[in-house]
Design a protein around this motif. Sequence first.
Motif, PDB file in Angstrom:
ATOM      1  N   GLN A 191     -12.104 -15.349 -17.015  1.00  0.00           N
ATOM      2  CA  GLN A 191     -12.185 -14.846 -15.042  1.00  0.00           C
ATOM      3  C   GLN A 191     -13.371 -15.946 -15.330  1.00  0.00           C
ATOM      4  O   GLN A 191     -14.725 -16.272 -14.437  1.00  0.00           O
ATOM      5  N   GLU A 192     -14.270 -14.539 -15.858  1.00  0.00           N
ATOM      6  CA  GLU A 192     -15.505 -14.848 -15.738  1.00  0.00           C
ATOM      7  C   GLU A 192     -16.510 -15.753 -16.556  1.00  0.00           C
ATOM      8  O   GLU A 192     -17.601 -16.935 -16.460  1.00  0.00           O
ATOM      9  N   LEU A 193     -16.221 -16.323 -17.569  1.00  0.00           N
ATOM     10  CA  LEU A 193     -16.478 -17.112 -18.401  1.00  0.00           C
ATOM     11  C   LEU A 193     -16.160 -18.413 -17.407  1.00  0.00           C
ATOM     12  O   LEU A 193     -16.972 -19.456 -18.028  1.00  0.00           O
ATOM     13  N   LEU A 194     -15.070 -18.537 -16.514  1.00  0.00           N
ATOM     14  CA  LEU A 194     -14.691 -19.804 -15.562  1.00  0.00           C
ATOM     15  C   LEU A 194     -15.605 -19.495 -14.019  1.00  0.00           C
ATOM     16  O   LEU A 194     -15.737 -20.969 -14.654  1.00  0.00           O
ATOM     17  N   GLY A 195     -16.164 -18.386 -13.888  1.00  0.00           N
ATOM     18  CA  GLY A 195     -16.011 -19.002 -12.777  1.00  0.00           C
ATOM     19  C   GLY A 195     -18.111 -18.082 -12.890  1.00  0.00           C
ATOM     20  O   GLY A 195     -18.262 -18.685 -11.481  1.00  0.00           O
ATOM     21  N   LEU A 196     -19.065 -17.472 -13.762  1.00  0.00           N
ATOM     22  CA  LEU A 196     -20.337 -17.411 -14.072  1.00  0.00           C
ATOM     23  C   LEU A 196     -20.690 -18.229 -13.969  1.00  0.00           C
ATOM     24  O   LEU A 196     -20.348 -18.962 -15.698  1.00  0.00           O
ATOM     25  N   PRO A 197     -22.172 -18.635 -13.384  1.00  0.00           N
ATOM     26  CA  PRO A 197     -23.175 -20.150 -14.130  1.00  0.00           C
ATOM     27  C   PRO A 197     -23.746 -18.912 -15.215  1.00  0.00           C
ATOM     28  O   PRO A 197     -23.613 -18.197 -15.410  1.00  0.00           O
ATOM     29  N   ALA A 198     -24.103 -20.374 -16.176  1.00  0.00           N
ATOM     30  CA  ALA A 198     -24.863 -19.945 -17.265  1.00  0.00           C
ATOM     31  C   ALA A 198     -25.147 -18.330 -17.120  1.00  0.00           C
ATOM     32  O   ALA A 198     -25.079 -17.054 -18.134  1.00  0.00           O
ATOM     33  N   ARG A 199     -26.804 -18.525 -16.625  1.00  0.00           N
ATOM     34  CA  ARG A 199     -27.445 -17.266 -16.263  1.00  0.00           C
ATOM     35  C   ARG A 199     -26.931 -15.954 -15.795  1.00  0.00           C
ATOM     36  O   ARG A 199     -27.030 -15.147 -16.843  1.00  0.00           O
ATOM     37  N   ALA A 200     -25.721 -15.956 -15.057  1.00  0.00           N
ATOM     38  CA  ALA A 200     -25.264 -14.611 -14.891  1.00  0.00           C
ATOM     39  C   ALA A 200     -24.544 -14.502 -15.976  1.00  0.00           C
ATOM     40  O   ALA A 200     -24.071 -12.846 -16.475  1.00  0.00           O
ATOM     41  N   LEU A 201     -23.799 -15.639 -16.684  1.00  0.00           N
ATOM     42  CA  LEU A 201     -22.925 -14.814 -18.058  1.00  0.00           C
ATOM     43  C   LEU A 201     -23.479 -14.287 -19.153  1.00  0.00           C
ATOM     44  O   LEU A 201     -22.945 -13.518 -19.822  1.00  0.00           O
ATOM     45  N   ILE A 202     -25.369 -14.949 -19.292  1.00  0.00           N
ATOM     46  CA  ILE A 202     -26.066 -13.803 -20.291  1.00  0.00           C
ATOM     47  C   ILE A 202     -26.418 -12.590 -19.794  1.00  0.00           C
ATOM     48  O   ILE A 202     -26.165 -11.737 -20.999  1.00  0.00           O
ATOM     49  N   ARG A 203     -26.198 -12.413 -18.573  1.00  0.00           N
ATOM     50  CA  ARG A 203     -26.834 -10.957 -18.010  1.00  0.00           C
ATOM     51  C   ARG A 203     -25.889 -10.281 -18.224  1.00  0.00           C
ATOM     52  O   ARG A 203     -25.967  -9.042 -18.883  1.00  0.00           O
ATOM     53  N   ARG A 204     -24.489 -10.539 -18.060  1.00  0.00           N
ATOM     54  CA  ARG A 204     -23.367  -9.612 -18.122  1.00  0.00           C
ATOM     55  C   ARG A 204     -22.936  -9.235 -19.581  1.00  0.00           C
ATOM     56  O   ARG A 204     -22.480  -8.279 -19.664  1.00  0.00           O
ATOM     57  N   LEU A 205     -22.632 -10.632 -20.488  1.00  0.00           N
ATOM     58  CA  LEU A 205     -23.539  -9.919 -21.911  1.00  0.00           C
ATOM     59  C   LEU A 205     -24.394  -9.619 -22.682  1.00  0.00           C
ATOM     60  O   LEU A 205     -24.164  -8.280 -23.558  1.00  0.00           O
ATOM     61  N   TYR A 206     -25.143  -9.987 -22.328  1.00  0.00           N
ATOM     62  CA  TYR A 206     -26.513  -9.840 -23.111  1.00  0.00           C
ATOM     63  C   TYR A 206     -27.573  -9.214 -21.904  1.00  0.00           C
ATOM     64  O   TYR A 206     -28.627  -9.432 -22.945  1.00  0.00           O
ATOM     65  N   ALA A 207     -27.601  -8.096 -21.566  1.00  0.00           N
ATOM     66  CA  ALA A 207     -28.857  -7.980 -20.782  1.00  0.00           C
ATOM     67  C   ALA A 207     -29.367  -7.188 -21.344  1.00  0.00           C
ATOM     68  O   ALA A 207     -31.021  -7.273 -20.686  1.00  0.00           O
ATOM     69  N   TYR A 208     -29.537  -6.663 -22.702  1.00  0.00           N
ATOM     70  CA  TYR A 208     -30.459  -5.771 -23.596  1.00  0.00           C
ATOM     71  C   TYR A 208     -30.876  -6.419 -24.479  1.00  0.00           C
ATOM     72  O   TYR A 208     -31.782  -5.971 -25.239  1.00  0.00           O
ATOM     73  N   GLU A 209     -30.556  -7.775 -24.346  1.00  0.00           N
ATOM     74  CA  GLU A 209     -30.765  -8.205 -25.742  1.00  0.00           C
ATOM     75  C   GLU A 209     -32.182  -9.706 -24.802  1.00  0.00           C
ATOM     76  O   GLU A 209     -32.552  -9.617 -24.073  1.00  0.00           O
TER      77      GLU A 209
END
Length: 281
Positions: A191-209
């Motif tokens: 659901q996250e992969l389908l629903g989150l725009p790229a920027r939000a997806l990156i923030r969701r996965l790699y907030a500390y990178e």
Amino acid sequence: MSDSVQRFLFERAPIRGEIAHLESAWQRVLERHDYPPPLRALLGELMAAAALLAATIKFEGSLIVQMQGDGPVSLLVAECDDAGALRATAKWRGELEAGPLAAMLGEGRCAITLAAGPGGQSYQGIVGLEGGSVAAVLEHYLRRSEQIKTRLWLAVEAERAAGLLLQKLPHPGEDEDWRRAQHLAETLTAQELLGLPARALIRRLYAYEDVRLFDPRPLAFHCSCTRERVVAMLRMLGYDEVRSILAERGTVDVGCEFCGQSYRFDRWDAERVFTAAAEQR
Ligand SMILES: [Zn+2]
């Protein structure tokens, strides 16, 4: 979200990625054939994967991902060119039940073709259908043929298809970063992969990178079939074969598997296909 593919790069590790979202391009494929639901899932995954893989390579032409098997699904094809034009189609027989990839495709092979534009060199690599999913087969292909460590996460629903690709760039060592990047991507839900725009997806996965996200590049459904290409195909088929079809049916009808466009050749048109070829020599 519009149909697009977007690159990202880890600033402090040799890792890059791509995120693809398909909405109208996916709808355009679905409206052309009444695919059974288990097949829709496979085809959407393959289409998202083709967009991701095409985005990782520099070339002029089309990247074609094709899976063929002896199971109920005999063919899956998705194609993406360097301008982001996408098309996909599949062949199957009988009733399909959702199950592992091996149950649907059976024994077979996966081919990836880089069909170069004019003046370029085409290339094809082939591997067996090893792995339980579209993503696993392609990861295996890239490891075997390209020696590139790649991971893919693909998701499909009625309205959308999406994918995330991670690739380890050639660099000695640094495997800890690669492991962590994969580990975090594993936590992503469909659901996250389908629903989150790229920027939000990156923030969701790699907030500390420290991740740099590039501008999105558009993707769209487009079929490259033309009457000229059908003419070339009829010439390959040969005069005798075309004449025997004419004798049997009166016309030669060729339908495009990707977009449904039909091309009809009556007796006169068909003769022209071969006399025009003879005149060119
Ligand atoms: Zn077409």
